[in-house]
Each structure stands twice: as structure tokens, then as C-alpha cells.
Design a protein around this motif. Structure first.
Motif, PDB file in Angstrom:
ATOM      1  N   THR A  11       1.544   0.691  -5.815  1.00 38.15           N
ATOM      2  CA  THR A  11       0.977   1.962  -6.267  1.00 38.15           C
ATOM      3  C   THR A  11       1.936   2.698  -7.200  1.00 38.15           C
ATOM      4  O   THR A  11       1.520   3.217  -8.244  1.00 38.15           O
ATOM      5  N   SER A  34       2.828 -10.723  -7.409  1.00 43.88           N
ATOM      6  CA  SER A  34       2.314 -10.264  -6.117  1.00 43.88           C
ATOM      7  C   SER A  34       2.411 -11.457  -5.175  1.00 43.88           C
ATOM      8  O   SER A  34       2.450 -12.597  -5.637  1.00 43.88           O
ATOM      9  N   SER A  35       2.431 -11.206  -3.861  1.00 43.35           N
ATOM     10  CA  SER A  35       2.441 -12.342  -2.931  1.00 43.35           C
ATOM     11  C   SER A  35       1.090 -13.068  -2.960  1.00 43.35           C
ATOM     12  O   SER A  35       0.975 -14.185  -2.474  1.00 43.35           O
ATOM     13  N   ARG A  39      -4.402 -11.005  -6.242  1.00 40.44           N
ATOM     14  CA  ARG A  39      -4.047  -9.608  -6.483  1.00 40.44           C
ATOM     15  C   ARG A  39      -3.191  -9.485  -7.739  1.00 40.44           C
ATOM     16  O   ARG A  39      -3.337  -8.546  -8.515  1.00 40.44           O
ATOM     17  N   ASN A  73       9.918  -2.355   1.776  1.00 41.84           N
ATOM     18  CA  ASN A  73      11.380  -2.240   1.790  1.00 41.84           C
ATOM     19  C   ASN A  73      12.137  -3.462   2.326  1.00 41.84           C
ATOM     20  O   ASN A  73      13.269  -3.717   1.919  1.00 41.84           O
ATOM     21  N   TYR A 283      10.248   9.704 -14.383  1.00 36.57           N
ATOM     22  CA  TYR A 283      10.395   8.245 -14.408  1.00 36.57           C
ATOM     23  C   TYR A 283      10.697   7.748 -15.825  1.00 36.57           C
ATOM     24  O   TYR A 283      11.413   6.766 -16.007  1.00 36.57           O
TER      25      TYR A 283
HETATM   26  P1  NDP Z   1       2.313   0.042  -1.943  1.00 38.71           P
HETATM   27  O1  NDP Z   1       1.849  -0.004  -0.545  1.00 38.71           O
HETATM   28  O2  NDP Z   1       1.371   0.534  -2.983  1.00 38.71           O
HETATM   29  O3  NDP Z   1       2.801  -1.400  -2.409  1.00 38.71           O
HETATM   30  C1  NDP Z   1       3.737  -2.142  -1.661  1.00 38.71           C
HETATM   31  C2  NDP Z   1       3.244  -3.570  -1.505  1.00 38.71           C
HETATM   32  O4  NDP Z   1       2.064  -3.564  -0.735  1.00 38.71           O
HETATM   33  C3  NDP Z   1       2.866  -4.212  -2.829  1.00 38.71           C
HETATM   34  O5  NDP Z   1       3.988  -4.857  -3.365  1.00 38.71           O
HETATM   35  C4  NDP Z   1       1.735  -5.162  -2.446  1.00 38.71           C
HETATM   36  O6  NDP Z   1       2.215  -6.475  -2.188  1.00 38.71           O
HETATM   37  C5  NDP Z   1       1.203  -4.608  -1.164  1.00 38.71           C
HETATM   38  N1  NDP Z   1      -0.137  -4.080  -1.416  1.00 38.71           N
HETATM   39  C6  NDP Z   1      -0.476  -3.042  -2.213  1.00 38.71           C
HETATM   40  N2  NDP Z   1      -1.804  -2.867  -2.219  1.00 38.71           N
HETATM   41  C7  NDP Z   1      -2.315  -3.826  -1.426  1.00 38.71           C
HETATM   42  C8  NDP Z   1      -3.618  -4.194  -1.018  1.00 38.71           C
HETATM   43  N3  NDP Z   1      -4.701  -3.521  -1.455  1.00 38.71           N
HETATM   44  N4  NDP Z   1      -3.759  -5.224  -0.175  1.00 38.71           N
HETATM   45  C9  NDP Z   1      -2.681  -5.891   0.274  1.00 38.71           C
HETATM   46  N5  NDP Z   1      -1.429  -5.608  -0.085  1.00 38.71           N
HETATM   47  C10 NDP Z   1      -1.247  -4.591  -0.906  1.00 38.71           C
HETATM   48  O7  NDP Z   1       3.674   0.835  -1.913  1.00 38.71           O
HETATM   49  P2  NDP Z   1       4.265   2.024  -2.791  1.00 38.71           P
HETATM   50  O8  NDP Z   1       3.998   1.865  -4.222  1.00 38.71           O
HETATM   51  O9  NDP Z   1       3.869   3.289  -2.176  1.00 38.71           O
HETATM   52  O10 NDP Z   1       5.839   1.790  -2.499  1.00 38.71           O
HETATM   53  C11 NDP Z   1       6.507   0.644  -2.947  1.00 38.71           C
HETATM   54  C12 NDP Z   1       8.007   0.865  -2.954  1.00 38.71           C
HETATM   55  O11 NDP Z   1       8.312   1.927  -3.832  1.00 38.71           O
HETATM   56  C13 NDP Z   1       8.637   1.219  -1.634  1.00 38.71           C
HETATM   57  O12 NDP Z   1       9.932   0.680  -1.581  1.00 38.71           O
HETATM   58  C14 NDP Z   1       8.730   2.735  -1.676  1.00 38.71           C
HETATM   59  O13 NDP Z   1       9.771   3.238  -0.868  1.00 38.71           O
HETATM   60  C15 NDP Z   1       8.995   2.957  -3.148  1.00 38.71           C
HETATM   61  N6  NDP Z   1       8.474   4.235  -3.670  1.00 38.71           N
HETATM   62  C16 NDP Z   1       9.287   5.024  -4.425  1.00 38.71           C
HETATM   63  C17 NDP Z   1       8.853   6.176  -5.001  1.00 38.71           C
HETATM   64  C18 NDP Z   1       9.757   6.963  -5.891  1.00 38.71           C
HETATM   65  O14 NDP Z   1       9.317   7.951  -6.418  1.00 38.71           O
HETATM   66  N7  NDP Z   1      10.975   6.561  -6.108  1.00 38.71           N
HETATM   67  C19 NDP Z   1       7.478   6.651  -4.767  1.00 38.71           C
HETATM   68  C20 NDP Z   1       6.666   5.737  -3.999  1.00 38.71           C
HETATM   69  C21 NDP Z   1       7.174   4.575  -3.483  1.00 38.71           C
HETATM   70  P3  NDP Z   1       2.193  -7.598  -3.327  1.00 38.71           P
HETATM   71  O15 NDP Z   1       3.146  -7.136  -4.366  1.00 38.71           O
HETATM   72  O16 NDP Z   1       2.618  -8.810  -2.622  1.00 38.71           O
HETATM   73  O17 NDP Z   1       0.778  -7.643  -3.849  1.00 38.71           O
END
Ligand code: NDP
Length: 333
Positions: A11, A34-35, A39, A73, A283
Motif C-alpha cells: 500500500t 510480490s510473493s 499479484r 517487517n 517522500y
Molecule cells: P501492506 O499490507 O499494504 O503490504 C505488505 C505486504 O502485504 C505486501 O508486500 C504484500 O505482499 C502483502 N499484501 C498486500 N496486499 C495484499 C493482498 N490484497 N493480499 C495478500 N497480500 C497482500 O503494508 P504497508 O504498505 O502498510 O506496509 C509495508 C511496509 O511499509 C511495512 O514495513 C510498514 O512498516 C512500512 N510503512 C511505512 C510507512 C512510512 O510512512 N514510512 C507507512 C506505511 C507502511 P507481496 O509483496 O508478497 O504481494
């Protein structure tokens, strides 16, 4: 140009980082991993990314210079070490890893490989926080005495996943938000924390033994004491950051956020003054600094070492909450 590979179809990348990379004069996104191949392909299609892969090897074999890691994480460490080994620069999300010892491994590996490692602590890039840091450094509040951080929010429904259900993924509000408060306090005060005492709670959102609220008391090297409040369950609290000194106080409101918004007020014997500050996207600025660092000009706005500091602080907070005792903060850098 700097050619980027995204590790994680997340996200945060979709909402902020893809745009921030493309806002650079020389930023290009080449591939996403992505894993799940399905996706990855969907994410690549939606975001105009040419290559979609589902293994780390495939991503690292693409023609890229740098990776942005925003997976959950528990995956950061292994992914960062592999990218560093492949000679890529790494901008990694916070927390860098699940322990400060692991985060130090990333810092050491990047140093040995001669690549840039940055931690995506966006708040250092906020004009509001930079204005406060400058005001303090130039003596406008005299000698800093105390700080208060209000960073308890409501976790949006679309993010009510691993953060509140999966301890093994590094869920919980301390690894999510207290790390940011640690970094922002260090940055604004220009000081390092030495000790922390924390209470945590499960106020009804998080399960699996995870905390969704925390209150911390901090002591800094200079003698400054601070308090911080992090949470996922308070819809109406608002955010803020205050620093109180011998000659003045700074009151920042609505500044613990991803957007370049909010206000900073300076109050002294002379009266009140609203500080003006830069409103650039946080950012985008972070990416610009990172690109400059790749080109040999300065450091990322938050370095790997800064990520070790914030994680060592969060780790100490969790330990304190568990033991009921104040815990020393030592990043062992
Ligand atoms: P998300 O939950 O959006 O994404 C994390 C992982 O979840 C993705 O890599 C993905 O795996 C999996 N995922 C996402 N959507 C789906 C789905 N619909 N179905 C199954 N799996 C899904 O996390 P965030 O973006 O909120 O956070 C990610 C990282 O960023 C964390 O480390 C968080 O701490 C950090 N963060 C930092 C921020 C900042 O401002 N510095 C703000 C928000 C988050 P895959 O890649 O394998 O598809």
C-alpha cells in the motif's frame, strides 16, 4: 538515471513511493516483486511497471540500481541482505528488521559492499519537523527541557491486517509508530535517547497478544525528558509534537502524518509566532536525498544507523512494557 526495483506490492508504495520515485528527474521503476506472480502482474499493470516477478532472484537479476523494500517487517532483513549482496542500493521501510542486532547486520553489510542504505523515516522530511529542529538548534527556545509527542491515530480499515494480527510479521503499534517517534525526537532535538519506560495496551483492535496502544517516557543524553503516545484505536485524538525550553515552547499540530500539512507555533516572552515551513511532499524529498547519496552527495535523510537507533528504542520500549522496568537504549553502533 536510477533504476528501481520494488520489493513488495504494498500500500505504501502504491500510495506514496511510486509517485515519489517518478517525481525525481532521474527516477525510473523497472520491476516489482510480490510473493504471488498474479499479484505482481496485477500491481505492475495498475502502476505502469514494466516487469513483474515473484522471486527475489528474478528481481535482483533485473537491470536495476536500487531496491525499495516495503514488505511486512519480518522479511526486510533477508531481502535487504540479498539486495546488498547483489550490489544494489537499499531504501528499506521501518522497522529495518525485527531486532536491532539484525538491523546492524544490514548496516554492516551495506558498508562492506559500498552501497547506500536508507531507512524510510519520512517525518524527517517534513518541513514542520525541520523548522522545529532549526528553531531549537538556533537557540530560539533556549535550553530544551522536555518534549511531548502525540501520535495516536486510527489505523485505517484497509490496513487492519498483519499489523494487528501477526506478531511473527512484526505487528504491533510499537514497531509501527514508536519507531517513527524515536526517529523524529532524535531528529528534532538533535539528541539521542538513553532510557525508556513504557506501558502498552490491547485496547480492542489488535489480537494475538499484540499491543495497539503505547505510552512511553524517554530520557535523552542532554537530560531532556519526553513522553510519547502511539495508538491505532483513537479516531479523534489528532497528532502533535511539542518541545519546551527555558526561553520558549514549540507547539506543532497535525504533523505526525504522511502529508506536508500542520502548523508550528513558537511562544516566547515576546509573544507568539507561527513558523512558516516548506510544504514539499515528504517522500519526494526522501527520494531526492537518497538519489543524491547514490551520486555521492551526502546521506539519505535517515540512514541505516538511524534505523538501528529507532529499532533499538522500540525494542527497549517493548522490553520495558514486559518487565515493568525502565530499560537502557543502546544501538551498539
Ligand atoms: P501492506 O499490507 O499494504 O503490504 C505488505 C505486504 O502485504 C505486501 O508486500 C504484500 O505482499 C502483502 N499484501 C498486500 N496486499 C495484499 C493482498 N490484497 N493480499 C495478500 N497480500 C497482500 O503494508 P504497508 O504498505 O502498510 O506496509 C509495508 C511496509 O511499509 C511495512 O514495513 C510498514 O512498516 C512500512 N510503512 C511505512 C510507512 C512510512 O510512512 N514510512 C507507512 C506505511 C507502511 P507481496 O509483496 O508478497 O504481494
Amino acid at each position: 538515471s536510477v533504476r528501481w526495483g520494488l520489493i513488495g506490492a504494498s500500500t505504501i508504495a502504491r500510495q506514496f513511493m511510486i509517485d515519489a520515485i517518478r517525481a525525481q528527474v532521474d527516477g525510473e521503476i523497472v520491476a516489482v516483486m510480490s510473493s504471488s506472480q498474479e499479484r505482481a502482474a496485477a500491481y505492475a499493470g495498475e502502476n505502469g511497471i514494466p516487469v513483474a516477478v515473484s522471486t527475489l532472484d528474478a528481481l535482483l537479476n533485473a537491470d536495476i540500481d536500487a531496491v525499495y523494500i516495503s514488505t511486512t517487517n519480518e522479511l526486510h532483513l533477508e531481502q535487504a541482505l540479498a539486495a546488498i549482496k547483489a550490489g544494489k542500493h537499499v531504501l528499506c521501510e521501518k522497522p529495518l528488521a525485527l531486532s536491532s542486532a539484525d538491523a546492524r547486520k544490514m548496516v554492516d553489510a551495506a558498508k562492506a559492499a559500498g552501497v547506500v542504505l536508507g531507512t524510510n523515516h519520512h517525518l524527517r522530511n517534513a518541513g514542520s519537523h525541520r523548522a522545529m529542529r532549526e528553531a531549537i538548534a538556533s537557540g530560539r527556545i533556549g535550553k530544551p527541557v522536555a518534549a511531548r509527542v502525540f501520535h495516536s491515530v486510527y489505523l485505517p480499515e484497509n490496513l487492519q491486517g498483519w499489523r494487528i494480527t501477526r506478531p511473527e510479521a512484526g505487528g504491533g503499534v510499537v514497531l509501527d509508530i514508536t519507531v517513527h517517534d524515536a526517529d523524529t525526537l532524535r531528529f528534532v532535538l538533535g539528541d539521542d535517547p538513553v532510557e525508556i519506560s513504557a506501558f502498552t495496551q490491547s485496547a480492542g483492535m489488535a489480537n494475538g497478544g499484540l499491543e495497539d496502544g503505547a505510552m512511553c517516557i524517554w530520557r535523552f543524553k542532554s537530560g531532556v525528558i519526553a513522553q510519547s503516545h502511539e495508538g491505532f484505536t483513537t479516531k479523534f485524538a489528532g497528532t502533535g509534537f511539542e518541545v519546551h525550553g527555558s526561553e520558549g515552547s514549540l507547539f506543532a499540530s497535525n504533523v505526525m502524518t504522511q502529508k506536508p500539512v500542520g502548523s508550528v507555533l513558537l511562544r516566547t516572552a515576546k509573544g507568539e509566532e507561527e513558523l512558516s515551513f516548506d510544504r514539499e511532499d515528504l517522500y519526494t524529498r526522501s527520494l531526492r536525498q537518497f538519489h543524491a547519496a547514490i551520486h555521492g552527495d551526502g546521506q539519505p535523510s535517515a540512514t541505516g544507523e538511524d534505523g538501528v537507533w529507532s529499532l533499538a528504542s522500540a525494542e527497549a520500549a517493548l522490553q520495558s512494557a514486559k518487565s515493568g522496568k525502565a530499560v537502557a537504549i543502546d544501538p551498539k553502533l
